[in-house]
Motif scaffolding. Structure first.
Motif, PDB file in Angstrom:
ATOM      1  N   PHE A   8       0.645  -1.219   0.023  1.00 15.23           N
ATOM      2  CA  PHE A   8       0.118   0.005   0.007  1.00 15.23           C
ATOM      3  C   PHE A   8       0.876   1.173   0.119  1.00 15.23           C
TER       4      PHE A   8
ATOM      5  N   ARG B  40       4.226  11.062  14.870  1.00 14.89           N
ATOM      6  CA  ARG B  40       3.907   9.820  14.496  1.00 14.89           C
ATOM      7  C   ARG B  40       4.080   8.852  15.739  1.00 14.89           C
TER       8      ARG B  40
ATOM      9  N   MET C   7      -1.842   9.471  12.200  1.00 13.87           N
ATOM     10  CA  MET C   7      -1.834   8.061  12.550  1.00 13.87           C
ATOM     11  C   MET C   7      -2.632   7.208  11.223  1.00 13.87           C
ATOM     12  N   LYS C   8      -2.319   5.926  11.076  1.00 16.85           N
ATOM     13  CA  LYS C   8      -2.946   5.245   9.905  1.00 16.85           C
ATOM     14  C   LYS C   8      -4.241   4.707  10.661  1.00 16.85           C
TER      15      LYS C   8
ATOM     16  N   GLU D   8      -3.795   2.300  13.343  1.00 21.20           N
ATOM     17  CA  GLU D   8      -3.137   2.411  14.522  1.00 21.20           C
ATOM     18  C   GLU D   8      -4.272   3.473  15.194  1.00 21.20           C
TER      19      GLU D   8
ATOM     20  N   THR E  94      -3.268  -8.951   6.226  1.00 23.12           N
ATOM     21  CA  THR E  94      -3.385  -7.904   5.685  1.00 23.12           C
ATOM     22  C   THR E  94      -4.836  -7.674   5.294  1.00 23.12           C
ATOM     23  N   PRO E  95      -5.291  -6.511   5.200  1.00 22.50           N
ATOM     24  CA  PRO E  95      -4.542  -4.993   5.553  1.00 22.50           C
ATOM     25  C   PRO E  95      -4.955  -4.383   6.942  1.00 22.50           C
TER      26      PRO E  95
ATOM     27  N   GLU F  62      -1.379  -3.719  11.232  1.00 17.01           N
ATOM     28  CA  GLU F  62      -0.718  -2.630  12.021  1.00 17.01           C
ATOM     29  C   GLU F  62      -1.942  -2.412  13.332  1.00 17.01           C
TER      30      GLU F  62
ATOM     31  N   GLN G  72      -5.047   1.819   6.025  1.00 20.52           N
ATOM     32  CA  GLN G  72      -3.589   2.178   5.869  1.00 20.52           C
ATOM     33  C   GLN G  72      -3.377   3.595   5.636  1.00 20.52           C
TER      34      GLN G  72
END
Lengths: 245, 361
Positions: free
Chosen positions: A52, A135, B7-8, B11, B31-32, B35, B175
């Protein structure tokens, strides 16, 4: 302006750092900058974490500007497999080629780097550790130091410079930029690693009171060069959009 | 609310869950969404929480069943094939009325499909997914901020209704990185649930029981009607009660000749399409369901009286479109445009579809 690769005719740049530090965006822009400066450059997608938001998605866009892209072949371009393109090794070995290597984030992403450490040393490569203090895991100097130590230990390469990339995307303000930069400076001073440059998107650079002659490119900012970039990653559906009527 | 960080989506769910008092995560990587467990594997030990990478999705969902029965705020997450594996456990959890948060970061199917974003699990999410007469409350965020906000809301709803809540996301939202304000942390009391196995307020000899087994036919029928009534209460609260504004977003619908309909990430593309339509002189509007079950039918019942067409856009071959057709009840045409297999439709191709409907010449 004292740029880390100013006197190197074919600089090799490796970008490492935490997940989402901004490495891919920076890699795209640095390769475009180098292509303008050295007539060509090669961008290598070394990311094995996941497919991605990878440079491979923007291949056609940057190849118009004399940037060669080395990434997994089309057949596996969206595959969730940690495979590296064979052509990458040849490009790293070719000392006359300016290259930018985009390394995947975090612990998993750093693993391929150990294999390249000798080649990188032979090329006197710049190894940039990119830090975005907005982050997770990189908010405070002590936290950055812990992750920096851990990640440097994994990749078997000596980090030559820090790159400060303080941002929260399109909502980044001048105040926020300086607040983040201060925290990166504190860490860099403690770690004894020089900061190569800070990074800002075009709009923010204007608000900071500076601008590069050509984009992407370097601008003067107090005691630190500022790399002014164009944001390629906004949101995925913006590719192929139609202009307003 | 704290200052914004970058942030993603995956997360943001993890951090928001910790701040909402969740101390237990059980899951298996895919995936995906990986995280999210990766984030919680680091984060939960910092707050004396428990992270377990289970031996399988089936094991993980049953660990959620156990921790939820004890009264804890607990969650799991996966992506489409992994969520399919969890369905038996989700049915048990719904039957036993155990609150928990489930996250599906949807990828392309059917089967192994691929890891690109999709919305093809709508039916699975909104029709229960597993066996038996049950429902899960389904929330559909469209930004990283909402991934965090709806995580907190999801835990609240789960506790209030004693029901599993499903956060239906996709590979893009999981993502992508955006600025996010995280919620303030709360102290959550595990022993606060009077029905929970951990409740200490009872006489020493009394014990709570959490179960979905009712061997007597009359008992099971009574239990099923009890669940049905609970789902009716939820439907009322989300359609006309205190959560009706939470359930749906309307944008420029009052004078619209065509109303675009989409949830999650598609709704953001549709907002751009609405703007571009308006600039071209086409009066377009947007309905964005934020809650997918109970479906906000009432908005369609009202707006079909003033608009001429509906165009439903999904990253699937057409699933939510059936709920829109039921709500519109044949009174206005309902068109569909979809991309599947991981392709995100561009505003350009959606504009073409709008043109075909409102300017057929």
């Amino acid at each position: 302006m004292n740029l880390p690769f100013a006197d190197n005719p074919a600089p090799a740049t490796f970008l490492i750092g935490g997940t989402g530090a901004g490495k891919t965006e920076l890699a795209l822009n640095l390769s475009l900058y180098k292509a303008r400066r050295y007539q060509n450059s090669t961008l290598i997608d070394f990311d094995i974490v996941n497919p991605f938001f990878r440079v491979r998605k923007l291949r056609d866009e940057v190849e118009k500007h004399n940037v060669s892209v080395i990434c997994p072949v089309n057949r596996v371009v969206s595959g969730d497999i940690p495979a590296l393109p064979a052509a990458a090794w040849g490009a790293v070995e070719n000392i006359s080629l300016p290259i930018v290597c985009d390394i995947g984030g975090g612990e998993t992403g750093l693993r391929p780097l150990a294999r390249m450490s000798e080649l990188a040393a032979a090329r006197n490569a710049n190894v940039f550790f990119v830090i975005n203090p907005f982050r997770p895991g990189f908010a405070h100097p002590a936290e950055i130091a812990e992750n920096f130590r851990h990640m440097c230990g994994l990749c078997a390469m000596k980090v030559t410079h820090i790159v400060a990339n303080p941002n929260i995307g399109s909502e980044t303000t001048v105040e926020l930029f300086y607040d983040g930069l201060k925290r990166v400076r504190e860490f860099a001073a403690t770690a004894g690693v020089p900061i190569a440059f800070a990074v800002a998107a075009e709009g923010l650079a204007r608000e900071l009171g500076t601008q590069a002659a050509d984009l992407p490119g370097f601008a003067e900012m107090a005691d630190l060069p500022l790399f002014v970039l164009e944001r390629y990653w906004s949101v995925p559906w913006h590719f192929g959009t139609v202009p307003d009527a | 609310m704290a200052e914004k960080v970058l942030m993603k989506g995956n997360e943001a769910i993890g951090e928001a869950a910790v701040r909402a008092g969740c101390r237990y995560y059980f899951g298996y990587p895919i995936t995906p969404q990986s995280e999210l467990p990766a984030y919680l594997a680091k984060r939960l030990p910092e707050v004396e929480g428990v992270f377990v990478q289970a031996e399988s999705e089936v094991a993980a969902i049953n660990m959620v069943y156990g921790a939820g029965s004890a009264g804890a705020r607990v969650m799991t997450s996966s992506s489409s094939p992994g969520v399919s594996l969890k369905q038996e456990g989700i049915s048990y959890i719904a039957g036993a009325e155990i609150p928990c948060l489930l996250v599906n970061v949807v990828r392309g199917g059917p089967g192994l499909g691929n890891i690109a974003p999709a919305q093809s699990d709508y039916w699975q999410a909104t029709r229960g997914g597993g066996h038996g007469d049950y429902r899960t409350l389904v929330l559909a965020p469209n930004s990283v901020q909402e991934m965090a906000d709806m995580t907190v809301a999801g835990f609240e709803f789960a506790d209030r209704f004693r029901n599993p809540v499903l956060l239906l996301s996709d590979g893009v939202l999981g993502q992508m990185m955006e600025p996010v304000s995280l919620p303030d942390p709360i102290d959550y009391d595990v022993d606060s649930k009077k029905w929970g196995l951990g409740y200490q307020g009872k006489d020493k000899n009394e014990r709570n029981l959490c179960t979905s087994i009712f061997l007597d036919v009359d008992e099971l029928e009574e239990h099923n009607w009890h669940l049905y009534q609970k789902y009716q209460v939820m439907t009322d609260l989300f359609s006309k009660g205190e959560y009706k504004d939470f359930a749906v977003e309307e944008h420029l619908c009052d004078d619209a000749e065509i109303i675009l309909v989409g949830y999650g990430i598609i709704s953001r593309i549709l907002k751009t399409v609405v703007e571009k339509c308006r600039k071209r002189g086409i009066k377009a509007g947007l309905i964005r369901p934020k809650v997918l079950w109970p479906f906000p039918s009432q908005v369609f019942e009202r707006l079909q009286q003033t608009t001429s067409n509906f165009l439903v856009v999904e990253m699937s071959c057409g699933q939510m479109v059936e709920d829109v057709k039921l709500a519109v009840n044949g009174k206005k045409p309902v068109y569909f445009f979809g991309r599947t297999g991981g392709t995100i439709p561009s505003d350009f191709e959606i504009l073409n579809e709008v043109d075909k409907i409102v300017r057929p010449d």
